[in-house]
Design a protein around this motif. Structure first.
Motif, PDB file in Angstrom:
ATOM      1  N   PHE A 253       0.776  -1.207   0.004  1.00  0.00           N
ATOM      2  CA  PHE A 253      -0.020   0.010  -0.020  1.00  0.00           C
ATOM      3  C   PHE A 253       0.746   1.216  -0.150  1.00  0.00           C
ATOM      4  N   THR A 254       0.234   2.280  -0.372  1.00  0.00           N
ATOM      5  CA  THR A 254       0.888   3.785  -0.250  1.00  0.00           C
ATOM      6  C   THR A 254       0.409   4.716   1.013  1.00  0.00           C
ATOM      7  N   GLU A 255       1.093   5.366   1.111  1.00  0.00           N
ATOM      8  CA  GLU A 255       0.856   6.585   2.389  1.00  0.00           C
ATOM      9  C   GLU A 255      -0.556   7.105   1.980  1.00  0.00           C
TER      10      GLU A 255
ATOM     11  N   THR B 253       9.075  -0.694   4.865  1.00  0.00           N
ATOM     12  CA  THR B 253       9.117   0.304   3.966  1.00  0.00           C
ATOM     13  C   THR B 253       9.913  -0.241   2.920  1.00  0.00           C
ATOM     14  N   ILE B 254       9.221   0.320   1.549  1.00  0.00           N
ATOM     15  CA  ILE B 254       9.566  -0.364   0.258  1.00  0.00           C
ATOM     16  C   ILE B 254      10.150   0.955  -0.341  1.00  0.00           C
ATOM     17  N   PRO B 255      11.480   1.233  -0.674  1.00  0.00           N
ATOM     18  CA  PRO B 255      12.088   2.470  -1.057  1.00  0.00           C
ATOM     19  C   PRO B 255      11.457   2.776  -2.342  1.00  0.00           C
TER      20      PRO B 255
ATOM     21  N   ARG C 217       8.553   2.903  -3.205  1.00  0.00           N
ATOM     22  CA  ARG C 217       7.255   2.057  -3.728  1.00  0.00           C
ATOM     23  C   ARG C 217       6.139   2.056  -2.674  1.00  0.00           C
ATOM     24  N   GLY C 218       6.442   2.635  -1.526  1.00  0.00           N
ATOM     25  CA  GLY C 218       5.443   2.571  -0.503  1.00  0.00           C
ATOM     26  C   GLY C 218       5.830   1.772   0.625  1.00  0.00           C
ATOM     27  N   TYR C 219       4.889   0.967   1.005  1.00  0.00           N
ATOM     28  CA  TYR C 219       5.122   0.082   2.300  1.00  0.00           C
ATOM     29  C   TYR C 219       4.373  -1.351   2.050  1.00  0.00           C
ATOM     30  N   ARG C 220       4.496  -2.174   2.797  1.00  0.00           N
ATOM     31  CA  ARG C 220       3.862  -3.623   2.865  1.00  0.00           C
ATOM     32  C   ARG C 220       3.943  -3.983   4.352  1.00  0.00           C
ATOM     33  N   VAL C 221       2.857  -4.902   4.665  1.00  0.00           N
ATOM     34  CA  VAL C 221       2.542  -5.612   5.837  1.00  0.00           C
ATOM     35  C   VAL C 221       3.792  -6.370   5.978  1.00  0.00           C
ATOM     36  N   ALA C 222       4.295  -6.504   7.093  1.00  0.00           N
ATOM     37  CA  ALA C 222       5.449  -7.541   7.470  1.00  0.00           C
ATOM     38  C   ALA C 222       4.828  -8.903   7.236  1.00  0.00           C
ATOM     39  N   GLY C 223       5.708  -9.758   6.701  1.00  0.00           N
ATOM     40  CA  GLY C 223       5.097 -11.122   6.625  1.00  0.00           C
ATOM     41  C   GLY C 223       4.923 -11.947   7.831  1.00  0.00           C
ATOM     42  N   LEU C 224       4.297 -13.108   7.553  1.00  0.00           N
ATOM     43  CA  LEU C 224       4.145 -13.868   8.749  1.00  0.00           C
ATOM     44  C   LEU C 224       4.230 -15.403   8.492  1.00  0.00           C
ATOM     45  N   THR C 225       5.545 -15.845   8.939  1.00  0.00           N
ATOM     46  CA  THR C 225       6.025 -17.147   8.260  1.00  0.00           C
ATOM     47  C   THR C 225       6.175 -18.097   9.639  1.00  0.00           C
ATOM     48  N   LEU C 226       6.581 -19.552   9.314  1.00  0.00           N
ATOM     49  CA  LEU C 226       7.040 -20.307  10.353  1.00  0.00           C
ATOM     50  C   LEU C 226       8.249 -19.577  11.068  1.00  0.00           C
TER      51      LEU C 226
END
Length: 223
Positions: free
Chosen positions: A34-36, A65-67, A69-78
């Motif tokens: 997503f973006t701000e 933060t994606i330089p 390009r905006g942002y993304r929610v942090a991943g959820l992994t094992l």
């Protein structure tokens, strides 16, 4: 005293609380981009409060933060679940230890009431996992308040959102989750010993990892 108490909430505080809840409850799922501007338009806050909120969520480890390009929610992994429980396994026994030493009579009464609410929730035929997560959050908020340790409170604030998000990720599988939640009622008192806490954490980690794999909730890393 927990964050936000004793002072008037700013617009940035409100934006932060709203976005944090959306991320924790998976309404904004892991790896969502997503973006701000998109977020500002969606939640109805100006650019500055949203920017401040996103900076705080980045610090919490919930947003990346994606330089340019905006942002993304942090991943959820094992791996992220294992990493979380490795830290939580050290922090939560300390919370239990200090709170048991410093709990006031009023806090003890409130904690006993929450423990009873937990027991009643587990016995209901249909487990309301969202309600249980809320009760668990209230319980830990109270325990951390009782520690009267500002450094520990700061660490807890950063970890608490990921703890909730991990449980929300399997919340639609009530009977799988019930086995974890039922463990909280097996202790004699509202505050388990450090050894009991470590055992509970290890059992929780294993069960949650199993459910994430079996139910397909291992959100992969990637672009």
């Amino acid at each position: 005293m927990m964050e936000g108490e004793g002072r008037k909430q700013t617009l940035a505080d409100q934006a932060y609380a709203l976005l944090r809840q959306r991320i924790v409850s998976l309404k904004m799922p892991p790896r969502m981009r997503f973006t701000e501007r998109e977020i500002s338009s969606e939640i109805g806050f100006g650019a500055m409060p949203v920017r401040e909120a996103l900076d705080r969520l980045n610090h919490d480890g919930l947003v990346e933060t994606i330089p340019r390009r905006g942002y993304r929610v942090a991943g959820l992994t094992l791996k992220s679940v294992d990493d979380f429980f490795a830290v939580w396994g050290v922090v939560s026994p300390l919370i239990f230890q200090l709170s048991s030493e410093r709990l006031t009579p009023d806090q003890a009464a409130r904690l006993d009431a929450l423990q009873q609410d937990h027991a009643r929730a587990i016995k209901r035929p249909k487990l309301d996992t969202e309600k249980w997560i809320q009760l668990s959050r209230q319980r830990f908020d109270l325990l951390v308040e009782a520690t009267r340790n500002a450094q520990l409170q700061a660490i807890y604030r950063k970890l608490s959102a990921e703890l909730d998000r991990i449980f929300y990720s399997i919340s639609h599988h009530g009977e799988d989750v019930r086995a974890i939640f039922a463990l909280t009622t097996r202790f004699d008192g509202a505050i388990p010993s450090a050894n009991d806490a470590r055992e509970f954490i290890e059992i929780s980690r294993r069960k949650i990892s199993e459910v994430i794999v079996e139910k397909g909730f291992d959100y992969p890393y990637g672009n």
